[in-house]
Design an enzyme around this catalytic site. Structure first.
Site, PDB file in Angstrom:
ATOM      1  N   ASP A 463      76.620 -22.731 -63.534  1.00 10.18           N
ATOM      2  CA  ASP A 463      77.804 -21.891 -63.322  1.00 10.18           C
ATOM      3  C   ASP A 463      78.982 -22.312 -64.195  1.00 10.18           C
ATOM      4  O   ASP A 463      79.822 -21.480 -64.534  1.00 10.18           O
ATOM      5  CB  ASP A 463      78.193 -21.771 -61.844  1.00 10.18           C
ATOM      6  CG  ASP A 463      78.449 -23.085 -61.164  1.00 10.18           C
ATOM      7  OD1 ASP A 463      78.262 -24.130 -61.793  1.00 10.18           O
ATOM      8  OD2 ASP A 463      78.836 -23.064 -59.978  1.00 10.18           O
TER       9      ASP A 463
HETATM   10  C1  LAN Z   1      80.190 -30.841 -57.859  1.00  2.72           C
HETATM   11  C2  LAN Z   1      81.395 -30.350 -58.555  1.00  2.72           C
HETATM   12  C3  LAN Z   1      81.241 -29.030 -59.214  1.00  2.72           C
HETATM   13  C4  LAN Z   1      80.267 -28.137 -58.497  1.00  2.72           C
HETATM   14  C5  LAN Z   1      80.391 -26.642 -58.867  1.00  2.72           C
HETATM   15  C6  LAN Z   1      80.341 -26.386 -60.363  1.00  2.72           C
HETATM   16  C7  LAN Z   1      81.742 -26.112 -58.358  1.00  2.72           C
HETATM   17  C8  LAN Z   1      79.284 -25.878 -58.148  1.00  2.72           C
HETATM   18  O1  LAN Z   1      79.448 -24.500 -58.319  1.00  2.72           O
HETATM   19  C9  LAN Z   1      77.920 -26.425 -58.499  1.00  2.72           C
HETATM   20  C10 LAN Z   1      77.814 -27.885 -58.049  1.00  2.72           C
HETATM   21  C11 LAN Z   1      78.886 -28.802 -58.647  1.00  2.72           C
HETATM   22  C12 LAN Z   1      78.491 -29.120 -60.058  1.00  2.72           C
HETATM   23  C13 LAN Z   1      79.000 -30.125 -57.896  1.00  2.72           C
HETATM   24  C14 LAN Z   1      77.793 -30.710 -57.274  1.00  2.72           C
HETATM   25  C15 LAN Z   1      78.002 -31.928 -56.360  1.00  2.72           C
HETATM   26  C16 LAN Z   1      79.079 -32.875 -56.899  1.00  2.72           C
HETATM   27  C17 LAN Z   1      78.651 -33.344 -58.245  1.00  2.72           C
HETATM   28  C18 LAN Z   1      80.376 -32.056 -56.977  1.00  2.72           C
HETATM   29  C19 LAN Z   1      80.831 -31.483 -55.642  1.00  2.72           C
HETATM   30  C20 LAN Z   1      81.389 -33.121 -57.347  1.00  2.72           C
HETATM   31  C21 LAN Z   1      80.924 -34.370 -56.527  1.00  2.72           C
HETATM   32  C22 LAN Z   1      79.497 -34.094 -56.026  1.00  2.72           C
HETATM   33  C23 LAN Z   1      78.617 -35.367 -56.098  1.00  2.72           C
HETATM   34  C24 LAN Z   1      77.243 -35.077 -55.548  1.00  2.72           C
HETATM   35  C25 LAN Z   1      79.317 -36.476 -55.322  1.00  2.72           C
HETATM   36  C26 LAN Z   1      78.507 -37.736 -55.121  1.00  2.72           C
HETATM   37  C27 LAN Z   1      77.779 -37.673 -53.840  1.00  2.72           C
HETATM   38  C28 LAN Z   1      76.451 -37.624 -53.713  1.00  2.72           C
HETATM   39  C29 LAN Z   1      75.867 -37.143 -52.437  1.00  2.72           C
HETATM   40  C30 LAN Z   1      75.525 -38.037 -54.798  1.00  2.72           C
END
Ligand code: LAN
Length: 737
Positions: A463
């Site tokens: 995305d």
């Molecule tokens: C994110 C941040 C961005 C987010 C979007 C692009 C908004 C979404 O549409 C797709 C998924 C994604 C890329 C995403 C996935 C999970 C993340 C990376 C996070 C929320 C930022 C932090 C999180 C990450 C998993 C945090 C660490 C925790 C774990 C359980 C590994």
């Protein structure tokens, strides 16, 4: 896009410094309605750089009649954009607070302590701000939540307590006895979740025997083949899960423990209500406080971990173990080098750093990790936090461009801002693949994609690529003399290639990669506190972003791969309709929650020419949203929707600006204004009423989420989405160009 903070005692005027202190005091008084003081600081710098305002407050902004006047909307938009333009960084992106989770900073502090770098790397001011942050987010019952708005958990409490102690806070300082009491009355810190057990074991205040095994040997399993075991190979996990368990299994496989010290000796006494020597570690493996339990272990896990627990003494120190550890390090170095030591996220960042140090404390790799720690830190009036990523730069910039462009003629007044944003978008596209061979490192293609944060980070996302592409296409339609030259078409075609490659066989899109295994793999999710982390699932948000990007691209470049794009779109739409809920909504995976996702659903339908006039799906989505509109004309959904999967209203009678903007955007996309514009007028009014005199919108309750249960702050959303929604409202309802 890099954002780092340094202490400069000379910065600002005495008045500005006094204002910062005032904000901090205000924050501590009113913890939940926080607003980033880093934004405040930036705002001050901006006020020095260029004259903002004086703003005109829209004249009839607060009164109650049905439709806001066109000039009122224009004033609100101008003020909103002038303010927001002032927050833009020189390189074209918008810095913003990306905090929220409370379990991240402890990892950094424990890893730095273990590698004996805590004092060397973090200045006294960094440490003081971290302590301030932790004090500010202690709950009234003495505990700490999984995230800043959450009720207390053992995971939050034990890790925050330990972090405070490592940062030099004594056991008798304010709040410490209450935190201990919280833990002790729930059995003690051994009732923490598995990731917490891991960090406590690294620190040497919990036994490695109290952990369910994470054998590094899993990396030696076959990825495919007749045995079928390959379906559970870590290379098939969701990349965040894979990238966390990779260094964890390395540290576990070596039982990496900080040297004992008087502090760790003291912690062994402070964390538990019983003597350390009396803890039954085998039993502690599966102990988890009920406050933390979001995804309880299915029985099959208990059997699996028990079996591996029996095997562990044979593996520890064996030749096989050494081979597996080597394999893990190979993948850790690859990840570090291909992200320029930023790493995919905050958890593996500090774990990989720890592993590089374990492998060789004098290594170049470890040294390269250190400066990148600062990319994850952010200071605001609540103190210094570790963010959920190295920022949300590209994501916010791509949305901001689309929001500003939606204001039509008004956008022209902000073309220098768009030009800078254009530059950031152009520079952040990933133009080359990660190091080859990709398949050996379980990596998807990246060339043409956009990342979530910065080019240095570089992991491609479905995305983010799509929003990046849409922003690029939007800018390409504008006057290049004003907004800069368009990105060459060949590069946009590369992006389309990535987007098409991401589509799964069922028509949906997941996040960073294709869906590589079956949902049943989730039964081995051992995290207790996060839901749906093992597989990269399809999401309405990702699927919509890809559908809308492909339609926008096809409109501009109908000759390129048109047959494939058409097929892909049909399959995508069918998939999205299949996951619409009976009540007309979609469930939000990355934002709060049904409102966020229903906006995406409506956008996808609109891109495929479906609206309330011709589509049952669009009609039921609109009906769902209208059913949740509040008396003040706005919407206000609580984060509890995410964890409970049931719509939950925010308490109080004030609506939420971001939530209201999403709902308004959704209804406009569905074409509801052609049926009845009154609810939309009321929503626009509500947004105008919520706007502050300086053009900002207030930072209200948290808007982002991941893995069902953990919330995350998107500080830029409060500006982007009200501007976007009012811009669309102005052109679609008021008919202004
Ligand atoms: C994110 C941040 C961005 C987010 C979007 C692009 C908004 C979404 O549409 C797709 C998924 C994604 C890329 C995403 C996935 C999970 C993340 C990376 C996070 C929320 C930022 C932090 C999180 C990450 C998993 C945090 C660490 C925790 C774990 C359980 C590994």
């Amino acid at each position: 896009g890099r954002q780092t903070w340094e202490w400069d005692p000379e910065a600002g005027t005495p008045e500005e410094r006094a204002r910062v202190e005032e904000l901090r005091a205000q924050f501590t008084k009113n913890r939940l309605t926080q607003k980033s003081s880093a934004d405040e600081l930036l705002r001050m710098q901006c006020e020095g750089r260029r004259r903002l305002g004086p703003f005109t407050v829209p004249a009839d902004g607060a009164s109650g009649s049905s439709a806001p006047r066109a000039d009122t909307v224009a004033v609100a938009l101008r003020n909103g954009m002038s303010f927001y333009e002032g927050l833009q960084a020189d390189d074209g992106h918008w810095p913003g607070d990306y905090g929220g989770p409370m379990f991240l900073m402890p990892g950094m502090v424990i890893a730095l302590h273990t590698t004996e770098h805590l004092e060397k790397v973090l200045s006294p001011q960094h440490r003081a701000e971290m302590v301030r942050y932790l004090h500010n987010h202690q709950n009234a019952d003495g505990g700490y939540g999984l995230h800043i708005e959450g009720t207390s958990t053992m995971f939050g409490t034990a890790l925050s307590y330990v972090t405070l102690r490592l940062l030099g806070v004594g056991p008798d300082a304010a709040g410490m006895a209450e935190a201990r009491e919280w833990m002790h009355s729930r059995g003690g810190a051994h009732h923490i979740t598995s990731w917490g057990k891991f960090w406590l074991a690294v620190l040497g205040v919990y036994s490695w025997d109290g952990l369910n095994p994470m054998p590094p040997e899993m990396w030696l399993l076959p990825y495919s083949g007749w045995t079928g075991i390959g379906w559970a190979h870590p290379g098939r996990f969701w990349c965040h899960c894979r990238m966390v368990y990779l260094p964890m299994s390395y540290a576990y496989g070596r039982r990496a423990t900080a040297p004992p010290s008087p502090l760790t000796e003291a912690l062994r006494q402070e964390l538990y209500p019983l003597p350390y020597g009396q803890i039954n570690w085998n039993k502690a493996r599966n102990a988890c406080a009920k406050e933390d339990l979001y995804y309880p272990h299915p029985l099959i896990q208990d059997v699996l971990w028990w079996t591996l627990y029996q095997a562990e003494p044979l593996l520890l120190g064996s030749r096989l173990r050494n081979r597996a550890l080597k394999e893990c390090m190979k993948h850790i170095h690859y990840e570090d080098e291909n992200t320029r030591y930023v790493d995919i996220g905050p958890v593996n960042k500090v774990l990989n750093m720890l592993c590089c140090w374990l492998e060789d404390p004098d290594s170049e790799a470890f040294k390269r990790h250190l400066p990148r720690l600062f990319d994850y830190l952010w200071v605001a009036e609540d103190g210094m936090k570790m963010q959920g990523y190295n920022g949300s730069q590209l994501w916010d910039t791509a949305f901001a461009v689309q929001a500003i462009a939606a204001t039509g003629r008004l956008a022209k007044e902000f073309s220098s801002c768009l030009r800078n944003a254009h530059d950031y978008i152009e520079k952040s596209q990933v133009v080359e693949e990660a190091q080859q061979p990709l398949s050996e490192y379980y990596r998807h293609i990246s060339k043409g994609a956009w990342p979530f944060s910065s080019r240095d980070h570089g992991w491609p996302i479905s995305d983010c690529s799509s929003e990046g592409l849409k922003a690029a296409l939007t800018l390409a339609q504008m006057d290049s003399k004003l907004v800069g030259p368009p990105i060459p078409t060949a590069r946009l075609e590369d992006c389309v290639n990535v987007i098409l490659s991401y589509q799964n066989s069922d028509g949906g899109w997941a996040t960073y990669e294709n869906k590589r295994s079956f949902e049943i793999l989730e039964t081995i999710n051992p995290s207790e506190t996060f839901g749906e982390i093992v597989v990269d699932y399809n999401h309405v948000e990702c699927s919509t972003a890809c559908i809308t990007a492909l339609t926008a691209f096809r409109r501009r470049h109908p000759e390129h791969r048109s047959a494939e794009i058409s097929t892909s779109l049909k399959r995508g739409l069918k998939y999205l309709k299949s996951i619409q809920r009976k009540d007309g909504s979609w469930y939000g995976n990355w934002g709060v929650c049904f409102t966020y996702a229903t906006w995406f659903g409506c956008e996808a339908l609109a891109a495929m020419d479906e609206g309330v006039a011709n589509s049952v799906c669009a009609r039921s989505a609109a009906a769902f949203l209208l059913g949740k509109q509040r008396a003040d004309g706005g919407w206000g959904e609580s984060y509890l929707s995410c964890q409970d999967k049931v719509y939950s209203q925010l308490p109080g009678d004030k609506s939420h600006a971001v939530n209201t903007a999403w709902a308004l955007l959704a209804l406009l996309a569905a074409g509801y204004h052609e049926v009845d514009r009154k609810p939309l007028d009321a929503a626009a009014r509500c947004l105008i009423r919520l706007q502050e005199a300086g053009g900002d919108w207030p930072q209200q309750h948290i808007s982002g989420v991941f893995n069902r249960n953990c919330m995350i702050t998107y500080a830029n959303y409060r500006n982007i989405f009200p501007i976007w929604a009012l811009g669309e409202y102005r052109s679609k309802v008021l008919g202004q160009k």
